[in-house]
Design a protein around this motif. Structure first.
Motif, mmCIF file in Angstrom:
data_model
loop_
_atom_site.group_PDB
_atom_site.id
_atom_site.type_symbol
_atom_site.label_atom_id
_atom_site.label_comp_id
_atom_site.label_asym_id
_atom_site.label_seq_id
_atom_site.Cartn_x
_atom_site.Cartn_y
_atom_site.Cartn_z
ATOM 1 N N ILE A 110 70.094 58.685 68.822
ATOM 2 C CA ILE A 110 71.146 59.623 68.432
ATOM 3 C C ILE A 110 72.184 58.924 67.553
ATOM 4 O O ILE A 110 72.673 59.495 66.569
ATOM 5 N N TYR A 111 72.516 57.669 67.883
ATOM 6 C CA TYR A 111 73.479 56.925 67.082
ATOM 7 C C TYR A 111 72.933 56.675 65.674
ATOM 8 O O TYR A 111 73.659 56.776 64.687
ATOM 9 N N VAL A 112 71.654 56.340 65.610
ATOM 10 C CA VAL A 112 71.038 56.109 64.299
ATOM 11 C C VAL A 112 71.005 57.405 63.495
ATOM 12 O O VAL A 112 71.262 57.414 62.286
ATOM 13 N N LEU A 113 70.692 58.522 64.165
ATOM 14 C CA LEU A 113 70.642 59.811 63.479
ATOM 15 C C LEU A 113 72.010 60.196 62.934
ATOM 16 O O LEU A 113 72.153 60.576 61.753
ATOM 17 N N LEU A 114 73.046 60.094 63.762
ATOM 18 C CA LEU A 114 74.397 60.444 63.316
ATOM 19 C C LEU A 114 74.864 59.513 62.201
ATOM 20 O O LEU A 114 75.531 59.944 61.255
ATOM 21 N N PHE A 132 78.249 51.461 60.283
ATOM 22 C CA PHE A 132 78.686 50.816 61.525
ATOM 23 C C PHE A 132 78.097 51.524 62.748
ATOM 24 O O PHE A 132 77.745 50.881 63.739
ATOM 25 N N LEU A 133 77.994 52.836 62.676
ATOM 26 C CA LEU A 133 77.468 53.599 63.805
ATOM 27 C C LEU A 133 75.993 53.266 64.061
ATOM 28 O O LEU A 133 75.555 53.227 65.207
ATOM 29 N N MET A 134 75.234 52.993 62.994
ATOM 30 C CA MET A 134 73.827 52.659 63.177
ATOM 31 C C MET A 134 73.630 51.294 63.827
ATOM 32 O O MET A 134 72.590 51.040 64.442
#
Length: 635
Positions: free
Chosen positions: A69-73, A6-8
């Motif tokens: 950053i969102y994709v990385l996390l 979901f974060l990605m």
């Protein structure tokens, strides 16, 4: 895994709507027609200073966002969730499954894990057909198709769907028992087989210490890891895996793009072909690899030979891909001149020629049109088109001074005439791809069983986890980066971002792309075969050492078996000799039973004397044991 997925998808709902580059400008006096070729005065009148102001504001807002950053996390969270599945699950199956069925069960698990990407590619194909901002923009104003390089599909939709599925699948795991029963840790294979050099698969007598504290585990980690990497077969297997995974991940990552660029397929169709043809072949190959190990009862050397043989056969078949290429698309000013003469150009200046010199055209735009002369032009402006009618993908451009044949008209999109020959080559490419994928994957399960059998049982989970960590770190991360960097050197026309800077590549030199992509993939596999040969030699030495150890232990085992048989025979004979006598005396015993009962007080009176004699009996026991030992030694 669900939270990370979901974060990605979150950046899609934060950033502005997607605006693709276009060279078509609205006429000042009409809302239904477009003027591709405009003079400098007309262009300044229509654009004014408003566009630059809006663009600057958009760029200021965009520069403050760091969507990566969102994709990385999200990937970090997914990695944390995925990590325990393979090492712990496969280790548990190998510990509890029967020896001849473990390979089959692990093959099933590997097959199911490959089936997932099938649905992933199919879902990606479906999402790639949907425009990225579906539901947020009026689709009637979108005048590009999924086959256009500027098209961006609804990438975020796939993450929402898979995140929801992951969340639903997490439910049943809460109903598993807190602890699983201890399984059988000892396995015996008559064919022999270990390469741990000292502690073999026959010595599964390790018991885990459930009460070990975290500090004790941390202290033992480095020595345990040193012991694991000190196994030469495991270390060479790890090196081979890193090299081959670099080749595999780079190939899989850019194969859909390779199909797009070479055979003129859209991203949606390329993903569909990968999901329907390639991935099922891999799944079937891995499943049959496990079946072969079970049916043929392959030893560790047999598994190694099977894995190496299938990899070599697939490698030689992959060389045929070099012959299944296509020619470059005919783009005026890039792959051919405006007169249609073959010749590559990596510069932007050749786009401006006499036929469009009176137009204020930007060489950075990519808005291809197909002229009646069979050439693709970078934009209607660079084709010299002065009028147009229609809208969207049905737009027709007229009075194109650079189009020398016909009525000097051009149509939106690239020309597809030169792609007809490539369409004939595509089925052969797909058939060869399916065959090579199937053959190479046949050795996947035997290779994985080789990894499991070549480590000490107490190090199994650590070995599988470290293998996964190493391959993902040294192959999963760098391979797409340097593969992409090398492939980008073959780009002929770059797009440009709205706020400046280089964007995505619009067209590649297909010949150079094929050489770079296939050459790098097969070059890495070539290097891995040298490590495979070395690993096979080391493995054979360890297997021979184990066989010699088993031969010496089998002599001792046969002597003990003979002793046990002798004892059993001796016991049976004595029992047989005594049984008639016992049967004959049974009436006499029955007659004497009253006398025995009458004598019981006398027996009780003699018990102190019996107790006094017990030390003498105990003193004689070592002599009896020594006699038994001498007898076993003589046998």
């Amino acid at each position: 895994m669900s939270l990370g997925t979901f974060l990605m998808a979150l950046p899609h709902f934060i950033i502005d709507r997607y605006k693709f580059e276009s060279s078509v400008r609205s006429s000042v006096n009409s809302t239904n027609s477009f003027i591709p070729c405009m003079t400098i005065s007309s262009w300044m009148l229509s654009e004014g200073d408003h566009t630059s102001t809006v663009s600057d504001k958009g760029c200021e807002h965009e520069s403050r966002l760091s969507m990566w950053i969102y994709v990385l996390l999200g990937n970090v969270l997914r990695g944390i969730g995925e990590t325990p599945v393979q090492p712990l699950g496969i280790s548990y199956i190998d510990d509890h499954a029967p020896e001849d069925s473990a390979a089959f069960y692990i093959g099933c698990i590997q097959t199911v894990s490959v089936i997932g990407p099938v649905f992933g590619y199919l879902l990606g194909s479906l999402c790639a057909k949907i425009y990225v901002d579906i539901g947020f923009v009026n689709m009637e104003n979108v005048d590009i198709t999924p086959g256009d390089p500027r098209w961006v599909g609804a990438w975020w939709l796939g993450y929402l769907i898979t995140g929801l599925i992951s969340l639903m699948s997490a439910g049943p795991f809460w109903f598993l028992p807190r602890s699983l029963p201890e399984g059988r840790m000892a396995k015996f294979s008559p064919e022999g087989t270990s390469c741990t050099g000292g502690s073999t698969v026959l010595d599964h007598n390790y018991q885990a210490d459930d009460t070990a504290s975290f500090i004790e585990m941390a202290k033992d980690f480095l020595p345990t890891l040193r012991s694991l990497l000190g196994n030469p077969v495991y270390f060479l297997y790890l090196c081979v895996s890193v090299v081959q995974f670099n080749s595999l991940i780079g190939m899989v990552t850019y194969k859909p793009k390779y199909i797009e660029q070479h055979y003129g397929q859209s991203a949606a169709r390329a993903n569909f072909l990968m999901g329907v043809m390639n991935i099922p072949a891999v799944a079937v190959g891995m499943f049959l690899g496990g079946v072969l190990m079970k049916k043929l009862r392959l030893s560790i050397m047999g598994a190694a030979r099977l894995a190496l043989g299938t990899s070599l056969l697939g490698y030689f078949l992959s060389l045929l891909f070099f012959a299944l290429g296509c020619e470059n698309p005919r783009v005026a000013g890039i792959t051919v001149t405006y007169a249609g003469i073959e010749g590559l150009s990596y510069e932007e200046n050749p786009l401006s020629v006499n036929c469009n010199k009176n137009c204020e055209c930007s060489p950075r735009d990519w808005d291809p049109v197909c002229g009646e002369d069979g050439l693709t032009y970078v934009s209607p402006c660079l084709a010299g088109c002065r009028t147009s009618h229609g809208s969207g993908i049905d737009t027709v451009f007229e009075q194109c001074t650079c189009v020398t044949n016909g009525n000097q008209t051009a149509y939106a999109g690239q020309c597809q005439q030169h792609r007809q020959s490539c369409q004939q080559v595509l089925p052969y490419f797909l058939a060869l791809s399916v065959i090579t994928s199937f053959i190479i994957s046949l050795g996947g399960t035997p290779g994985y069983m080789l990894l499991i059998r070549c480590i000490k049982p107490q190090l199994k989970s650590l070995a599988l986890g470290f293998h996964t960590l190493t391959t993902r770190t040294l192959a999963g991360i760098p391979a797409p980066i340097y593969f992409g960097a090398i492939i980008d050197t073959t780009c002929l026309k770059w797009g440009h971002k709205r706020c400046g800077g280089k964007g995505a590549c619009r067209i590649y030199n297909t010949t150079s792309y094929r050489t770079a992509y296939l050459g790098l993939t097969l070059g890495l596999r070539t290097g891995s075969f040298f490590l495979c040969a070395l690993g096979l030699l080391v493995l054979r030495q360890h297997v021979l050492k184990e066989e010699s150890g088993l031969a010496s232990s089998s002599n001792t085992g046969s002597a003990l078996a003979e002793l046990q048989a002798y004892r059993a025979e001796d016991t049976n004979n004595s029992h047989s000799d005594q049984s008639p006598r016992i049967s004959d005396q049974s009436p006499w015993i029955s007659d004497q039973s009253p006398h025995i009962l009458d004598q019981s007080p006398q027996i009780s009176d003699q018990s102190p004397h019996i107790s006094d004699q017990s030390p003498r009996i105990s003193d004689q026991s070592p002599r009896i044991l020594d006699y038994d030992t001498e007898r076993e030694t003589r046998l």
